[in-house]
Structure formats: structure tokens, C-alpha cells
Design an enzyme around this catalytic site. Structure first.
Site: not given
Ligand code: BEZ
Length: 212
Positions: A43, A136
Site C-alpha cells: 500500500c 456526470d
């Protein structure tokens, strides 16, 4: 979340303060990506790579957001480690928000958990999930990796280039496409219309089925 679904306008605590997804995105594209845990090796390197590439995402009008089930304080402390790993100038700000989902509300709602990887209390950790959200606010792409497989952020940039190109042009991108390579005519466009749409010419190849 399915392709075309409107992404939930969630509110969350992040290293950039309280955020509401749709307001944070504004007219931009977004990439929300989860990781199993702060202070873990894969990570750390992944978020370091995302931080290095963040100017490339900004150039494409894309806002990055990371997320895990760790606390806000852990995210703040860990982001200093990531910057140090990257040899970034001390004191500079980590370039994108890391969301603290320590109540596990978002990972559960959005299906971002890896059942194979558990914390020390036996609770599943977040997987390496990638959601690309359009201006959108609809889901344009999702990729779900298990905790043990690190992602390729160059590939995420590549698919964003394809998503943005195909959002504005009636084309499809072929396997291993990169910006500047040839594109393909989507099969639903009739050949006569394609000839008008692409006056520079189209390459076709006859195949045994009789289809081109
Ligand atoms: C890591 O980030 O190093 C890691 C996290 C969970 C499982 C395996 C690796």
C-alpha cells in the site's frame, strides 16, 4: 456498483477535511481507490506511485481519492511515511485526500472488501478496488484486485485516456492501445457511415466468416 450507475454522493472524513463526493468532484473525473491498510508495504508503494503520477491525473482533469478502514490520524501519519519513501521535500502536502472509513460504511456499501485478508480482530480488510467516475457522476469503470496484488497506476492512466477519448468520439480502443495509436470503428457503425466519419481512411481485413 454497475457501469452507468450514479455513484452515491457519500459524505466522509478525509485528510483534506469533510468531503461530499459530488461537490468534491465538481466537473472533474474521479478515481476512488481503496487499499487494505495504512503502514503496509504494498500500500505504501502504491500510494507513493499514485502521488508521483498525480500531476498526470490532474492534467486529465481527474481527482484522486484513496480510502481504507483506518482512522484519519493514521492516514495523516502514514502519508508522511509515503512522502518520505518517495523522497518528497519534507513538509510538502500529500497531493490527494485519503478517506477514513473506520466505521466501514463505504467499504461495505460499495463492495470493496477482501474476505481473504483480515485484521487482527478477524474483520475483512478493504481490497484494492478502483472506481473511475465520470463528470456526470456515473461509474465508467471498476477493477477489483485482492489485497495481495498491487495495482499498475500506468494502466489506470491508460484506461482513463481511453474512457475520455471514447466519451467524446465514436471510436473504440483496441488491446494494449496507447494515446497516439490507431483506434477502431465500433461494430455498430455501418461501413458507409464510417467512411464519412473517418475521411482519412479505414483499414479493414477480410476474415473467413465474411465479416471484416
Ligand atoms: C501490503 O500492503 O503490503 C499488504 C496488505 C495486505 C495483504 C498483503 C499485503
Amino acid at each position: 456498483m454497475l457501469l452507468g450507475d450514479v455513484f452515491p454522493n457519500f459524505e466522509a472524513d478525509s485528510t483534506f477535511g469533510q468531503m461530499k463526493l459530488h461537490d468534491f468532484l465538481g466537473d472533474s473525473w474521479g478515481v476512488l481507490f481503496s487499499h487494505p491498510g495504512d503502514f503496509t508495504p504494498v500500500c505504501t508503494i502504491e500510494l507513493g506511485r499514485a502521488a508521483q503520477l498525480s500531476p498526470e491525473f490532474s492534467k486529465r482533469n481527474v481527482k484522486l481519492m484513496a480510502l481504507s478502514v483506518d482512522s484519519l490520524q493514521e492516514h495523516h501519519d502514514w502519508s508522511k511515511d509515503i512522502m518520505a519513501y518517495n523522497n518528497t521535500e519534507p513538509g510538502s502536502q500529500f497531493p490527494f485526500p485519503i478517506i477514513a472509513d473506520d466505521r466501514r460504511e463505504l467499504v461495505e456499501k460499495l463492495g470493496m472488501l477482501d474476505p481473504e485478508e483480515k485484521d487482527r480482530n478477524g474483520m475483512p480488510l478493504s481490497a484494492r478496488c478502483v472506481f473511475v467516475i465520470g463528470p456526470d457522476k456515473k461509474l465508467k469503470l471498476s477493477i477489483l484486485y485482492p489485497a495481495t496484488t498491487g495495482r499498475n497506476f500506468d494502466e489506470i492512466l491508460r484506461v482513463i485516456d481511453s474512457l475520455q477519448l471514447t466519451a467524446h468520439n465514436r471510436v473504440a480502443t483496441p488491446v494494449d492501445w496507447r494515446p497516439g495509436n490507431s483506434v477502431m470503428v465500433p461494430p455498430r457503425i455501418p461501413e458507409t457511415e464510417a467512411a464519412t466519419l473517418f475521411p482519412a481512411g479505414i483499414y479493414t481485413k477480410d476474415l473467413p466468416s465474411g465479416k471484416k
